[in-house]
Write a protein that holds these residues in place. Structure first.
Motif, PDB file in Angstrom:
ATOM      1  N   SER A   1       0.212   1.619   7.197  1.00  0.00           N
ATOM      2  CA  SER A   1       1.126   0.616   6.653  1.00  0.00           C
ATOM      3  C   SER A   1       2.071   1.327   5.691  1.00  0.00           C
ATOM      4  CB  SER A   1       0.333  -0.461   5.906  1.00  0.00           C
ATOM      5  OG  SER A   1      -0.283   0.096   4.749  1.00  0.00           O
ATOM      6  N   GLU A   2       3.024   0.625   5.136  1.00  0.00           N
ATOM      7  CA  GLU A   2       3.928   1.239   4.182  1.00  0.00           C
ATOM      8  C   GLU A   2       3.202   1.457   2.856  1.00  0.00           C
ATOM      9  OE1 GLU A   2       7.395  -1.090   3.743  1.00  0.00           O
ATOM     10  OE2 GLU A   2       8.034  -0.864   5.827  1.00  0.00           O
ATOM     11  N   TYR A   3       3.690   2.464   2.091  1.00  0.00           N
ATOM     12  CA  TYR A   3       3.120   2.681   0.772  1.00  0.00           C
ATOM     13  C   TYR A   3       3.479   1.538  -0.176  1.00  0.00           C
ATOM     14  CZ  TYR A   3       1.408   7.441   1.352  1.00  0.00           C
ATOM     15  OH  TYR A   3       0.711   8.543   1.730  1.00  0.00           O
ATOM     16  N   ARG A   4       4.576   0.848   0.152  1.00  0.00           N
ATOM     17  CA  ARG A   4       5.060  -0.216  -0.713  1.00  0.00           C
ATOM     18  C   ARG A   4       5.240   0.338  -2.121  1.00  0.00           C
ATOM     19  NH1 ARG A   4       1.315  -5.237   1.572  1.00  0.00           N
ATOM     20  NH2 ARG A   4       1.941  -4.998   3.758  1.00  0.00           N
ATOM     21  N   ASN A   5       4.705  -0.348  -3.098  1.00  0.00           N
ATOM     22  CA  ASN A   5       4.879   0.096  -4.475  1.00  0.00           C
ATOM     23  C   ASN A   5       3.615   0.724  -5.039  1.00  0.00           C
ATOM     24  OD1 ASN A   5       7.585  -0.823  -4.645  1.00  0.00           O
ATOM     25  ND2 ASN A   5       6.827  -2.924  -4.938  1.00  0.00           N
ATOM     26  N   GLN A   6       2.822   1.318  -4.160  1.00  0.00           N
ATOM     27  CA  GLN A   6       1.598   1.953  -4.631  1.00  0.00           C
ATOM     28  C   GLN A   6       1.943   3.093  -5.604  1.00  0.00           C
ATOM     29  OE1 GLN A   6      -1.622   0.948  -3.851  1.00  0.00           O
ATOM     30  NE2 GLN A   6      -0.465  -0.777  -3.037  1.00  0.00           N
ATOM     31  N   LYS A   7       1.231   3.141  -6.721  1.00  0.00           N
ATOM     32  CA  LYS A   7       1.510   4.152  -7.741  1.00  0.00           C
ATOM     33  C   LYS A   7       0.934   5.499  -7.342  1.00  0.00           C
ATOM     34  CE  LYS A   7      -1.210   4.471 -11.340  1.00  0.00           C
ATOM     35  NZ  LYS A   7      -1.939   4.180 -12.599  1.00  0.00           N
ATOM     36  N   PHE A   8       1.557   6.548  -7.855  1.00  0.00           N
ATOM     37  CA  PHE A   8       1.004   7.884  -7.726  1.00  0.00           C
ATOM     38  C   PHE A   8      -0.031   8.091  -8.825  1.00  0.00           C
ATOM     39  CE2 PHE A   8       4.573   9.546  -5.090  1.00  0.00           C
ATOM     40  CZ  PHE A   8       3.821  10.289  -4.191  1.00  0.00           C
ATOM     41  N   TYR A   9      -1.133   8.725  -8.467  1.00  0.00           N
ATOM     42  CA  TYR A   9      -2.110   9.185  -9.458  1.00  0.00           C
ATOM     43  C   TYR A   9      -1.929  10.681  -9.619  1.00  0.00           C
ATOM     44  CZ  TYR A   9      -4.468   4.685  -9.058  1.00  0.00           C
ATOM     45  OH  TYR A   9      -4.748   3.341  -9.076  1.00  0.00           O
ATOM     46  N   LEU A  10      -1.967  11.166 -10.838  1.00  0.00           N
ATOM     47  CA  LEU A  10      -1.850  12.593 -11.113  1.00  0.00           C
ATOM     48  C   LEU A  10      -3.235  13.165 -11.348  1.00  0.00           C
ATOM     49  CD1 LEU A  10      -0.189  15.149 -11.724  1.00  0.00           C
ATOM     50  CD2 LEU A  10      -0.084  14.381 -14.119  1.00  0.00           C
ATOM     51  N   ALA A  11      -3.611  14.167 -10.554  1.00  0.00           N
ATOM     52  CA  ALA A  11      -4.917  14.808 -10.684  1.00  0.00           C
ATOM     53  C   ALA A  11      -4.731  16.225 -11.199  1.00  0.00           C
ATOM     54  CB  ALA A  11      -5.648  14.813  -9.342  1.00  0.00           C
ATOM     55  N   ASN A  12      -5.170  16.474 -12.402  1.00  0.00           N
ATOM     56  CA  ASN A  12      -5.159  17.818 -12.984  1.00  0.00           C
ATOM     57  C   ASN A  12      -6.570  18.380 -12.874  1.00  0.00           C
ATOM     58  OD1 ASN A  12      -2.382  17.765 -13.916  1.00  0.00           O
ATOM     59  ND2 ASN A  12      -3.057  16.317 -15.479  1.00  0.00           N
ATOM     60  N   THR A  13      -6.767  19.278 -11.938  1.00  0.00           N
ATOM     61  CA  THR A  13      -8.116  19.721 -11.605  1.00  0.00           C
ATOM     62  C   THR A  13      -8.489  21.017 -12.316  1.00  0.00           C
ATOM     63  OG1 THR A  13      -7.650  21.214  -9.735  1.00  0.00           O
ATOM     64  CG2 THR A  13      -7.588  18.828  -9.293  1.00  0.00           C
ATOM     65  N   HIS A  14      -9.753  21.421 -12.134  1.00  0.00           N
ATOM     66  CA  HIS A  14     -10.240  22.721 -12.603  1.00  0.00           C
ATOM     67  C   HIS A  14     -10.379  23.695 -11.435  1.00  0.00           C
ATOM     68  CE1 HIS A  14     -11.545  20.027 -15.900  1.00  0.00           C
ATOM     69  NE2 HIS A  14     -11.300  21.078 -16.647  1.00  0.00           N
ATOM     70  N   LEU A  15      -9.730  23.384 -10.327  1.00  0.00           N
ATOM     71  CA  LEU A  15      -9.765  24.246  -9.143  1.00  0.00           C
ATOM     72  C   LEU A  15      -8.591  25.202  -9.152  1.00  0.00           C
ATOM     73  CD1 LEU A  15     -10.510  21.397  -6.605  1.00  0.00           C
ATOM     74  CD2 LEU A  15     -12.048  23.327  -7.023  1.00  0.00           C
ATOM     75  N   VAL A  16      -8.810  26.400  -8.681  1.00  0.00           N
ATOM     76  CA  VAL A  16      -7.750  27.396  -8.543  1.00  0.00           C
ATOM     77  C   VAL A  16      -7.297  27.429  -7.090  1.00  0.00           C
ATOM     78  CG1 VAL A  16      -7.170  29.835  -8.723  1.00  0.00           C
ATOM     79  CG2 VAL A  16      -8.634  28.779 -10.441  1.00  0.00           C
ATOM     80  N   GLY A  17      -5.990  27.400  -6.866  1.00  0.00           N
ATOM     81  CA  GLY A  17      -5.474  27.541  -5.504  1.00  0.00           C
ATOM     82  C   GLY A  17      -4.930  26.255  -4.941  1.00  0.00           C
ATOM     83  N   ASP A  18      -3.651  26.283  -4.499  1.00  0.00           N
ATOM     84  CA  ASP A  18      -3.063  25.075  -3.922  1.00  0.00           C
ATOM     85  C   ASP A  18      -3.726  24.690  -2.605  1.00  0.00           C
ATOM     86  OD1 ASP A  18      -2.049  27.058  -2.280  1.00  0.00           O
ATOM     87  OD2 ASP A  18       0.030  26.824  -2.942  1.00  0.00           O
ATOM     88  N   TYR A  19      -4.426  25.649  -1.967  1.00  0.00           N
ATOM     89  CA  TYR A  19      -5.122  25.351  -0.722  1.00  0.00           C
ATOM     90  C   TYR A  19      -6.262  24.360  -0.930  1.00  0.00           C
ATOM     91  CZ  TYR A  19      -7.694  29.246  -2.855  1.00  0.00           C
ATOM     92  OH  TYR A  19      -8.341  30.076  -3.748  1.00  0.00           O
TER      93      TYR A  19
END
Length: 447
Positions: free
Chosen positions: A260-278
Motif C-alpha cells: 500500500s502507499e506509505y501515506r503519512n507514515q513517519k520515519f523512525y531514526l535508528a542510531n545503532t551500535h553496529l558497524v557497517g552500512d551492510y
C-alpha cells in the motif's frame, strides 16, 4: 524403544546433554560421535555423574535399563527435537544465509523478546546438533523460536529444515562461502534455497530483501513479507541509510499493509551500535519481523538501538591507543569486500587493515584471495597486515607495492603479535577481519 517412547521419557527428564563433563542430575545423555571421539565410551561416566539415562548406538556399551540403544544416537536426538518442536506449537522462524545470519538472528530475537517469550539460538549452535539442542529447550511458555541454520554442504539446510519445521524463513543473502563444499556460487544459491523449498511445501511465509536479485530469483510461489530500501515501490518496511561513521544510523518507515502507499507514515531514526552500512538490511529484516507480529514501532526501534554486538561481530572498540573495527568471527569473499569497502569510506585516517585467510574456499581460494588484495589496492590504507599462507601467497603474486608501503605478511597471528610488540601501532583506525580459524581475536589485546 521408539521415538514416541523416548519423548515420554524426555517429558519426565527434560534436560539434555551431549557432554559427559556436564551432566545435570536427572538429565538424558546422548552419545554422539565425531571425527576424534565416540560418546558411547562415556555413557557409563555420564550416568555415574547424575544422568538418568544414556542414549547409545553401540551395544557394547549397554549397562542396564539406564542405557537405551538406538540405531543412531544423533538421529534419535534430531527426531526427538522435531517431535518436541511440533508438540510445543511455537511459531518458529528459521534464518540462514552467507553473511549476517547471526546478527539478524540476534536482532530479531531482541525485537521479539520485547513483547513475546522468545527462545533463540545461542552463539553459533546452528548445525545438525546445535539446532536440535535448541529446540529441546522449548517450553509451552515460548511463543517464538528463532533458529539459525548454517551449512557447508548441499543438503545441510534441507536436513535442518526438516528437523526445525519452520513456519517462517529468512535467507539474509547469497555469497561466496564454503565453496569447498558447495563448489560454486550457484551451488551456494541452490543450498540456501533448500529453506525456501521447505517453506514452499509447508505453505509457510518468507521475509525477503526485495532488493536482492538472487533471492528474488528463487522465491517463486512463496508468500512473501518484504523489506528493503524505502522508495516508491518500497516493501512493507523500507530503510534509508543516514550514516555509518562509524556506527550505522538509518531511517525506516512501514506501510499500513504490504505494497500500500506509505501515506503519512513517519520515519523512525535508528542510531545503532553496529558497524557497517551492510548491517542495515539485517536490521530491516528484524524490523519487518517485528512489524508483521505487531510489535509497536517505537519498541522495535528501541530494541534495534540498544542491541550491543558481541563475539567479534561488527564491533567497534576504542582502546587506549587505537579504534578497532572487529569483524573477526568469520570471513568469506563477500563479507570481506563489504567490510573493506565500508571501512575505506567510514573511518578516519590513518587506517590499517589486519586481514586473515578466508577458509574453506576450495580450488578458488588463490584467485579469491588475490582479488581481495586487488580491492585493497584501490583503497586508502596506510598499513596492511596479512595473516596466513593464503594471503601470503596472494601478496607475493600481487606484489607489495600493490597493497601499500606498509604491507606485511605473517604466517600466524602469533607472528603478528610478536611484530606488534616490537613495532607498536598507535592512533590508527584498524579493521580486523578474517575467518574464525585464524584466531585474529588474539591480536586485540596488543592494539
Amino acid at each position: 524403544m521408539n521415538i514416541s517412547d523416548l519423548y515420554s521419557l524426555f517429558k519426565l527428564h527434560p534436560k539434555i546433554t551431549t557432554d559427559s563433563r556436564n551432566c545435570p542430575f536427572g538429565s538424558i545423555f546422548f552419545a554422539l560421535k565425531g571425527a576424534s571421539f565416540d560418546g558411547n565410551k562415556f555413557a557409563s561416566q555420564a550416568i555415574a555423574k547424575g544422568c538418568a539415562f544414556a542414549i547409545i548406538d553401540n551395544p557394547e556399551y549397554l549397562l542396564d535399563s539406564r542405557t537405551i540403544l538406538f540405531d543412531d544416537a544423533l538421529r534419535a536426538l534430531q527426531d526427538l527435537a522435531n517431535m518436541h518442536r511440533k508438540a510445543m506449537r511455537t511459531t518458529v522462524i528459521a534464518i540462514t544465509g552467507t553473511n549476517g545470519k547471526t546478527t539478524t538472528k540476534e536482532l530479531i530475537a531482541a525485537v521479539l523478546s520485547t513483547t513475546y517469550r522468545t527462545l533463540y539460538t545461542q552463539g553459533n549452535l546452528n548445525n545438525h546438533i546445535g539446532a536440535p539442542l535448541t529446540l529441546l529447550q522449548l517450553t509451552r511458555e515460548h511463543e517464538f523460536a528463532v533458529i539459525e541454520m548454517g551449512a557447508s554442504h548441499p543438503g545441510d539446510i534441507r536436513d535442518l529444515a526438516n528437523i526445525v519445521a519452520p513456519d517462517y524463513g529468512i535467507i539474509t543473502n547469497i555469497g561466496q562461502a564454503h565453496l569447498e563444499g558447495f563448489g560454486s556460487l550457484e551451488g551456494v544459491l541452490r543450498a540456501k534455497a533448500e529453506l525456501y523449498d521447505y517453506i514452499r511445501r509447508s505453505k509457510g511465509k518468507v521475509f525477503i530483501n526485495q532488493n536482492d536479485r538472487a533471492l528474488r530469483s528463487i522465491c517463486t510461489h512463496l508468500q512473501k513479507i518484504t523489506y528493503g530500501y524505502a522508495h516508491k515501490e518500497a516493501p512493507l518496511v523500507g530503510g534509508v541509510l543516514v550514516s555509518s561513521e562509524p556506527y550505522l544510523s538509518f531511517k525506516w518507515k512501514h506501510r499500513v499493509k504490504e505494497f500500500s502507499e506509505y501515506r503519512n507514515q513517519k520515519f523512525y531514526l535508528a542510531n545503532t551500535h553496529l558497524v557497517g552500512d551492510y548491517n542495515m538490511m539485517n536490521a530491516l529484516a528484524a524490523i519487518a519481523v517485528g512489524m508483521y507480529f505487531d510489535v509497536p514501532p517505537a519498541t522495535i526501534n528501541d530494541a534495534i538501538e540498544t542491541y550491543q554486538p558481541s563475539n567479534n561481530r561488527s564491533q567497534l572498540l576504542r582502546t587506549k591507543h587505537n579504534v578497532l573495527v572487529i569483524d573477526a568471527y568469520n570471513a568469506n569473499p563477500s563479507s570481506m569486500r563489504v567490510a573493506i569497502n565500508n571501512f575505506n569510506v567510514s573511518c578516519g585516517h590513518p587506517k590499517a587493515l589486519i586481514l586473515g585467510d578466508m577458509l574453506e574456499l576450495g580450488d578458488q581460494s588463490p584467485t579469491l584471495h588475490y582479488e581481495i588484495l586487488q580491492l585493497v589496492a584501490t583503497g586508502q590504507f596506510e598499513r596492511v597486515m596479512l595473516v596466513g599462507e593464503k594471503f601470503g601467497a596472494a601478496a607475493g603474486q600481487v606484489g607489495s607495492s600493490a597493497v601499500g608501503t606498509g604491507h606485511k605478511c605473517f604466517a600466524t597471528v602469533e607472528e603478528l603479535n610478536e611484530y606488534i610488540s616490537l613495532h607498536p601501532i598507535q592512533s590508527y583506525n584498524i579493521l580486523i577481519k578474517g575467518s574464525h580459524g585464524m584466531q585474529l581475536e588474539k591480536v586485540i589485546e596488543r592494539l
